[in-house]
Design an enzyme around this catalytic site. Structure first.
Site, short mmCIF file in Angstrom:
data_model
loop_
_atom_site.label_atom_id
_atom_site.label_comp_id
_atom_site.label_asym_id
_atom_site.label_seq_id
_atom_site.Cartn_x
_atom_site.Cartn_y
_atom_site.Cartn_z
N GLY A 15 0.82 -1.21 0.00
CA GLY A 15 0.00 0.00 0.00
C GLY A 15 0.85 1.27 0.00
NE ARG A 93 -10.64 9.84 7.48
CZ ARG A 93 -10.96 10.95 8.10
NH1 ARG A 93 -12.24 11.31 8.20
NH2 ARG A 93 -10.05 11.72 8.64
NE ARG A 99 -8.38 9.29 10.97
CZ ARG A 99 -8.49 10.54 11.43
NH1 ARG A 99 -9.40 10.85 12.32
NH2 ARG A 99 -7.68 11.48 10.99
CG ASN A 106 -10.25 -1.39 7.45
OD1 ASN A 106 -10.29 -2.01 6.40
ND2 ASN A 106 -9.92 -0.12 7.53
CD GLN A 113 -3.38 -8.51 9.93
OE1 GLN A 113 -3.07 -7.51 10.56
NE2 GLN A 113 -3.47 -8.53 8.61
CG ASP A 160 -3.74 12.12 15.58
OD1 ASP A 160 -4.34 12.47 14.56
OD2 ASP A 160 -3.71 10.93 15.97
CG HIS A 188 -6.01 8.29 14.55
ND1 HIS A 188 -5.34 9.48 14.33
CD2 HIS A 188 -6.18 7.72 13.33
CE1 HIS A 188 -5.12 9.61 13.03
NE2 HIS A 188 -5.62 8.57 12.41
N1 LIG Z 1 -3.36 5.92 12.53
C1 LIG Z 1 -3.03 6.84 11.62
O1 LIG Z 1 -2.58 7.95 11.99
C2 LIG Z 1 -3.18 6.58 10.14
C3 LIG Z 1 -2.64 7.50 9.23
C4 LIG Z 1 -2.78 7.26 7.85
C5 LIG Z 1 -3.47 6.13 7.41
N2 LIG Z 1 -3.98 5.28 8.31
C6 LIG Z 1 -4.68 4.05 7.89
O2 LIG Z 1 -3.71 3.10 7.44
C7 LIG Z 1 -4.37 2.16 6.57
C8 LIG Z 1 -3.54 1.91 5.32
O3 LIG Z 1 -3.48 3.08 4.54
P1 LIG Z 1 -2.82 3.11 3.09
O4 LIG Z 1 -2.96 4.48 2.61
O5 LIG Z 1 -1.48 2.46 3.11
O6 LIG Z 1 -3.84 2.18 2.31
P2 LIG Z 1 -3.63 1.45 0.88
O7 LIG Z 1 -4.99 1.10 0.38
O8 LIG Z 1 -2.71 2.23 0.01
O9 LIG Z 1 -2.86 0.13 1.30
C9 LIG Z 1 -3.44 -0.83 2.12
C10 LIG Z 1 -2.76 -2.15 1.78
O10 LIG Z 1 -3.20 -3.10 2.74
C11 LIG Z 1 -3.39 -4.33 2.04
N3 LIG Z 1 -4.27 -5.17 2.84
C12 LIG Z 1 -5.62 -5.14 2.91
N4 LIG Z 1 -6.04 -6.12 3.75
C13 LIG Z 1 -4.96 -6.75 4.20
C14 LIG Z 1 -4.75 -7.85 5.06
N5 LIG Z 1 -5.78 -8.50 5.62
N6 LIG Z 1 -3.49 -8.24 5.32
C15 LIG Z 1 -2.44 -7.62 4.75
N7 LIG Z 1 -2.56 -6.57 3.91
C16 LIG Z 1 -3.81 -6.15 3.64
C17 LIG Z 1 -3.97 -3.92 0.69
O11 LIG Z 1 -3.80 -4.93 -0.29
C18 LIG Z 1 -3.13 -2.67 0.38
O12 LIG Z 1 -1.95 -3.00 -0.33
C19 LIG Z 1 -5.76 2.74 6.31
O13 LIG Z 1 -6.70 2.10 7.18
C20 LIG Z 1 -5.60 4.19 6.71
O14 LIG Z 1 -6.83 4.79 7.07
C21 LIG Z 1 -3.84 5.47 9.66
O1 LIG Z 2 -7.62 10.54 8.13
C1 LIG Z 2 -7.47 9.43 7.64
O2 LIG Z 2 -8.40 8.73 7.27
C2 LIG Z 2 -6.06 8.90 7.49
C3 LIG Z 2 -5.29 9.03 8.75
O3 LIG Z 2 -5.93 8.46 9.85
C4 LIG Z 2 -4.89 10.46 9.03
O4 LIG Z 2 -5.07 10.92 10.15
O5 LIG Z 2 -4.32 11.11 8.12
#
Ligand SMILES: NC(=O)c1ccc[n+]([C@@H]2O[C@H](COP(=O)([O-])OP(=O)(O)OC[C@H]3O[C@@H](n4cnc5c(N)ncnc54)[C@H](O)[C@@H]3O)[C@@H](O)[C@H]2O)c1
Ligand SMILES: O=C(O)C[C@H](O)C(=O)O
Length: 329
Positions: A15, A93, A99, A106, A113, A160, A188
């Protein structure tokens, strides 16, 4: 190099966050410039080919610290012997979603896992959940791993925290390096509470230096809390490089310690501190040392802060009820 490599499992390796993360893990930004790593990449079958391409590129960097890359679509294989697990793989999202709307899509990823971590990870496993909704996904993974000490499951609010530092630095015309003791409380999500009442700007109390309640309530807090949505609006995709950077910061601080006179924010299982119900994975101010963290105790919480912490905690309780209803915990 004689040190035993650390096994780092990254889910969602193909991803956008994965792509921003893996090269920096392999170049020493996760654990330190002298710590060799082995990468274990987990993807769904459709993501395997792209993960292989990323692994080819990692090879092509000839990183001295990188001692191997394994790719799998089986969590039991990918978490085998894992010392650090970054659970990134999940759907992001899109515009107009909160979220929490991702819980159903999700949530199901994190139970198997968590079980695979329980059954196969190394005894010193440390888990960071990045995939949203991160706090409650961490709760799901933790519930499926009863043999792993619960404090090893954490959720990312460091993005954040970093966002709030920059907003405060810009408001006060101070370098980010002069901001200390900022706290993100709660979830978050848009209800998170970035707290500057105990923060310091160049050694002085941040709230007193800012001295602008309107900015605090109407600009600072919403800007930080809604920054993820603003990035999606601007980029057409959710934050990736800054999220990867925060994941590196979170684990690096957890393993290597907070600086003297400072703390950080981590989503961790509550021990009941500050009235946050025990067991919820909520963000707190923490110090870290020797690979362990402790909640900063004894902070006075004023009415303004209490109201906001309670609102975010209420949302976490609702998310916990929702995943209970889905049979995920
Ligand atoms: N906590 C935070 O501050 C924060 C910040 C940014 C993004 N995120 C979250 O992180 C996540 C990933 O974001 P991204 O932009 O990399 O998404 P993305 O869609 O670019 O990549 C997600 C990857 O996860 C893979 N995937 C899906 N299900 C899976 C599984 N069961 N096992 C292994 N891999 C799996 C997909 O094939 C894809 O390659 C999202 O839920 C996003 O909202 C969280
Ligand atoms: O806001 C989102 O959905 C992605 C991530 O959690 C963020 O804070 O940038």
């Amino acid at each position: 190099m004689t040190r035993t490599p650390v096994n780092v499992t990254v889910t969602g390796a193909a991803g956008q966050i994965g792509y921003a993360l893996l090269f920096r893990i392999a170049s020493g930004h996760l654990l330190g410039a002298d710590v060799p790593v082995k990468l274990r990449l987990l993807e769904i079958p459709q993501g395997l080919k792209a993960a292989e391409g990323t692994a080819m590129e990692l090879d092509d960097c000839a990183f001295p610290l990188l001692q191997g890359i394994d790719i799998s679509d089986d969590p039991n294989v990918a978490f085998d012997g894992a010392n650090v697990a970054l659970l990134v793989g999940a759907r992001p999202r899109t515009k107009g979603m909160e979220r929490g709307d991702l819980l159903e899509a999700n949530g199901g990823i994190f139970k198997p896992q968590g079980k695979a971590i329980n059954d196969h990870a190394a005894d010193d496993i440390k888990v960071l959940v990045v995939g949203n909704p991160a706090n409650t996904n961490a709760l799901i993974a933790q519930a499926a791993a009863p043999d792993v000490p619960r404090e090893r499951f954490t959720a990312m609010t460091r993005l954040d925290h970093n966002r709030a530092i920059t907003q405060l630095a810009q408001k006060t015309g101070t370098p980010v390096s002069e901001i200390r003791k900022l706290t993100i409380w709660g979830n978050h999500s848009a209800t998170q509470y970035p707290d500057i009442f105990h923060a310091e700007v160049a050694g002085k109390n941040a709230a007193e230096i800012v001295n602008d309640q309107t900015w605090l309530a109407d600009t600072f807090i919403p800007t930080v809390a809604k920054r993820g949505a603003a990035i999606i609006e601007a980029r057409g995709a959710s934050s990736a490089a800054s999220a990867a950077n925060a994941a590196l910061d979170h684990v690096h601080t957890w393993v290597n310690g907070t600086a003297e006179g400072d703390w950080t924010s981590m989503g961790i299982p509550s021990d009941g501190s500050y009235g946050v119900p025990e067991g919820l994975i909520s963000s707190f101010p923490v110090t870290t040392k020797d690979g362990a963290y402790e909640i900063v105790q004894g902070l006075e919480i004023n009415d303004f802060s209490r109201e906001r912490i309670n609102a975010s905690v209420k949302e976490l309780e609702e998310e916990r009820e929702a995943v209970r209803g889905l049979g995920l915990i």
